[in-house]
Design a protein around this motif. Sequence first.
Motif, short mmCIF file in Angstrom:
data_model
loop_
_atom_site.label_atom_id
_atom_site.label_comp_id
_atom_site.label_asym_id
_atom_site.label_seq_id
_atom_site.Cartn_x
_atom_site.Cartn_y
_atom_site.Cartn_z
N THR A 90 1.19 -1.03 0.00
CA THR A 90 0.14 0.12 -0.07
C THR A 90 0.69 1.18 -0.13
OG1 THR A 90 -1.70 -1.26 1.28
CG2 THR A 90 -1.84 1.24 1.24
N ALA A 91 2.00 1.31 0.88
CA ALA A 91 2.80 2.26 0.91
C ALA A 91 3.60 2.59 -0.59
CB ALA A 91 3.84 2.08 1.80
N GLU A 92 3.71 1.43 -1.23
CA GLU A 92 4.35 1.60 -2.55
C GLU A 92 3.45 2.30 -3.47
OE1 GLU A 92 7.42 1.22 -3.68
OE2 GLU A 92 8.14 0.78 -1.91
N ASP A 179 2.56 16.32 7.63
CA ASP A 179 2.69 15.17 6.55
C ASP A 179 3.27 13.87 7.56
OD1 ASP A 179 2.63 16.62 4.53
OD2 ASP A 179 4.44 16.81 3.90
N PHE A 180 2.40 13.21 7.83
CA PHE A 180 2.52 12.02 8.57
C PHE A 180 3.27 10.98 8.09
CE2 PHE A 180 -1.61 11.90 6.50
CZ PHE A 180 -1.71 10.74 6.18
N VAL A 181 3.77 10.09 8.96
CA VAL A 181 4.80 8.87 8.83
C VAL A 181 3.70 7.96 8.28
CG1 VAL A 181 6.54 7.28 9.57
CG2 VAL A 181 6.68 9.79 10.02
N LEU A 182 4.14 7.07 7.31
CA LEU A 182 3.55 5.82 6.80
C LEU A 182 4.33 4.64 7.24
CD1 LEU A 182 2.48 6.87 3.26
CD2 LEU A 182 0.95 6.61 5.16
N PRO A 189 5.04 -0.29 9.66
CA PRO A 189 4.05 0.74 9.34
C PRO A 189 3.62 1.38 10.63
CG PRO A 189 2.83 -1.51 9.45
CD PRO A 189 4.43 -1.59 9.57
N THR A 190 3.02 2.47 10.41
CA THR A 190 2.35 3.20 11.59
C THR A 190 0.93 3.06 11.63
OG1 THR A 190 1.75 5.07 9.97
CG2 THR A 190 3.99 5.46 11.24
#
Length: 487
Positions: A90-92, A179-182, A189-190
Amino acid sequence: MSESVSTPRVRFAPSPTGYLHVGGARTALFNWLYARHFGGTLILRIEDTDFERSSEEMVEGILEGMRWLGLNWDEGPFYQSKRLELYRQTAEKLLASGHAYYCFCTREELEQRRAAAVAAGRPPMYDRRCRRIEKDIAAQRKAAGEACALRFAVPEGGATSFEDAVFGKVEFSNAEIEDFVLLRSDGIPTYHLSVVADDIDMRLTHIIRGADHISNTPKQVLQYRALGVQLPVFAHVPLILGPDKTRLSKRHGATSVIAYKEFGIVPEAFRNFLSLLGWTPGAAGKDADGKDREIFGSDELIRLFSLDGISKSNAVFDNDKLAWFNTEYIRAYDAQKLLPLIEEEWAKAGFTPDRSQDEVLAAINLVKPRARNLKDFAIAFRAYFIDSFEYDPAAVAKFLKDDFVRALLVELAARYESTAEFTEASTEQVLREFAEEKGVKAGALINGSRVALTGQAVAPSLFAVMVNLGKNRVVKRLAAANNVGTV
């Protein structure tokens, strides 16, 4: 997507960093009621990516709490710790579409900048400096092995809004969203990423959770939109406060659901009590006189539950009210239904009744109107089920302090032993005639007999107690009156 989706898919997603607490149990209950009302699906997901604080013990505690409350789930439990590849994929997707970027700032650098921002009176938000790094250069640095996190690129203007089934339209200025960390630099993952990836993958239609999550929702809405996925229905339920109107915590007493099981609370009573913390059934929940009802069986709660009934106002956890619910349920249950719950208390107290099943059920029916909780059947009411029981010292001191009364009770035992009939009427007649014969008040013998027979100063009608215990036990216990309270 409306509330009336024919087959909703909802979830309860606790973090096993603690046992199932009251707020989590209420969230699980609302999701369970909603799923059952519409014939939908309740998914249980364990959010255990906090590897340092999560434990198998806590997972089992959560499952035990849900089982005790009768909140059966349809799918799961699924463990986020076993779904890490989904989150990375999902991050990709977010990175490839330009909605995320690599951040190479170290923890020390971030802390220094936050401290400087606070000192300057600015919000301690990430300053987005790595967002300005060209994608190719960032990719090269990442490929070269430089440590980095992955952040979501929040739009720099405008606002993010969503419709909440409880609070209506909720809007946040994008300037207030960091801009939150994923993904962290270690690839873990967060919460913001994993919850969205899971909710999408599990095809959830409704997200019913505590109002403390409202501030997280815009970050999740942004990801849904970036991934081109339709939003679920969000419904944020009010918080549960203590009597002092602060958030419920240990200082208000127990917050773990299992603690209430240990206190002797009937699970259905706790479920009924929880259901009314922040929800009302409206007009459908009134009696024939138009007064609000409070006692609802599980089938009724399922039939009446809707998101429309959830309040915007925070609820107050009232232990006295819970105690009232508990006594009402104990009184309403027939003895056969109470028995397995009471047997658990007997097992914890280390004894098994030495009476027949019929006698046990009759004793339960006799004393249940006076029960405050299930533990009473193993402690205060122990004498009704087994001959080994303790005497309340205060009761002994008040009603058996006189040796003359003790001697009379021993003599009264002999009278009962020689009596053919043993009914409430006959036992009362024997006692009152004996008192008159001895020139004492019947009350002294009644109070003394009650303590000798039950160990307590308060009990149901003495003569009903006698009939329930049976002639042999009554004679035996009264005959031993001289030994009551002695070692």
